[in-house]
Design an enzyme around this catalytic site. Sequence first.
Site, PDB file in Angstrom:
ATOM      1  N   THR A 233      18.865  48.302  -9.220  1.00 13.04           N
ATOM      2  CA  THR A 233      19.379  48.908  -8.000  1.00 13.04           C
ATOM      3  C   THR A 233      20.906  48.597  -7.759  1.00 13.04           C
ATOM      4  O   THR A 233      20.871  47.336  -7.397  1.00 13.04           O
ATOM      5  CB  THR A 233      18.041  48.758  -6.917  1.00 13.04           C
ATOM      6  OG1 THR A 233      16.899  49.225  -7.411  1.00 13.04           O
ATOM      7  CG2 THR A 233      18.619  49.425  -5.749  1.00 13.04           C
ATOM      8  N   CYS A 320      36.897  26.002  -9.122  1.00 13.21           N
ATOM      9  CA  CYS A 320      35.808  26.203 -10.108  1.00 13.21           C
ATOM     10  C   CYS A 320      34.404  25.725  -9.306  1.00 13.21           C
ATOM     11  O   CYS A 320      34.274  25.330  -8.292  1.00 13.21           O
ATOM     12  CB  CYS A 320      35.954  25.122 -11.199  1.00 13.21           C
ATOM     13  SG  CYS A 320      35.136  23.649 -11.361  1.00 13.21           S
TER      14      CYS A 320
END
Length: 376
Positions: A233, A320
């Site tokens: 969805t 990161c």
Amino acid sequence: MTRPRTYLDYNASAPLRPEARAAVLAALALTGNASSVHGEGRRVRAAIESARDEVARSVGATPSEIVFTSGATEANACVLAGGWDTIVLSGLEHESVLGPARASGARLVEVRACGDGVVDLDALRAAMAEVSTSGGRGLVTLQLANNETGALQPVAEAAAAARELGLSVHTDAVQALGRVPMDFAALGAAYMSLSSHKAGGPAGAGALVIRDGVELKPLVAGGGQERRRRAGTENAAAIAGFGAAASAATHELAAMARLARLRDALEDGVRQASPGAVVVGEGACRLPNTSLIAVPGTKAETLVIRLDLAGLAVSAGAACSSGKVGASHVLETMGLSGRLDGGAVRISIGHATEESDIAHFLAAWKEIAAASELAA
Ligand code: PLP
């Protein structure tokens, strides 16, 4: 008194644009599933399709070429898991390209970058020619702009050569959206990855642009959403915000000259305060919003922390996910990791950056330089 903060880390994530916030809130007020046939469902569908048009227009693609994903990481993973026998990639690629490429089981051919942060095009052409003779399905993946240096990569040239050799081309265009004009039709790539939050939309949305007529096995199989190319969805609110951000960012391309002036002022100021500073990739054609600055002998992490204490958000190379800062593979592939072993600080600006933000940065930099060895 709390010190005012200045955010200069747009390449990690740009602040949410007001247009995107409004679109997210409007979509959140809707009820229903875009796949339902009733009026509620159709209104959610309309919000998604309107965003699809906006994203397509922003990058010179057709709406049927846009497949919404959870972000560029998913878009990159989907392409790299496409059952390739060989993948040619630059050493400049983002971890979200390098990781799935290594996990794909394909033979990898890595091409280094030149000292200015642009992939070595001759070496890339030679690698492509070698791969084309080895048979099997070959993919070339080359980012459009580097997230650390901002250096623009010769994707159109690579795609033209790849076409002659029967190889497919993917480009990670995350850092280019809204920062340089983009034209997917003219680029000649088969696949292109986009991310919402680098352009001022919400995180958790992105797109894989797949050239009409090109087939790709879905990474996420299940329902028939996104014309059977990505099941699940749809996150209508995030997609609506992405559409609004892409549209606003592209309309603002003229404002990029303003950003380039701010970036140049920042780099000039740093050079004056620290004559030993190196602007990495300075000689390359690069994004107008990105500066990667190294001071030989000084650890980038130390600078990031000192700047943070002075109210400035910048990063040491790429942000990161673990929050750790390691040696940059980008400096490494450029052959600079020895000379610039302390790493480099990335300053990336955008739509909300003002002259006063650059002044704040330079005042803090000068203070740090005066108190340390930076000016040497
Ligand atoms: N590619 C590049 C060049 C990036 O800079 C990033 C984000 O840091 C990504 C891919 C991943 O994008 P997303 O956060 O949408 O998964």
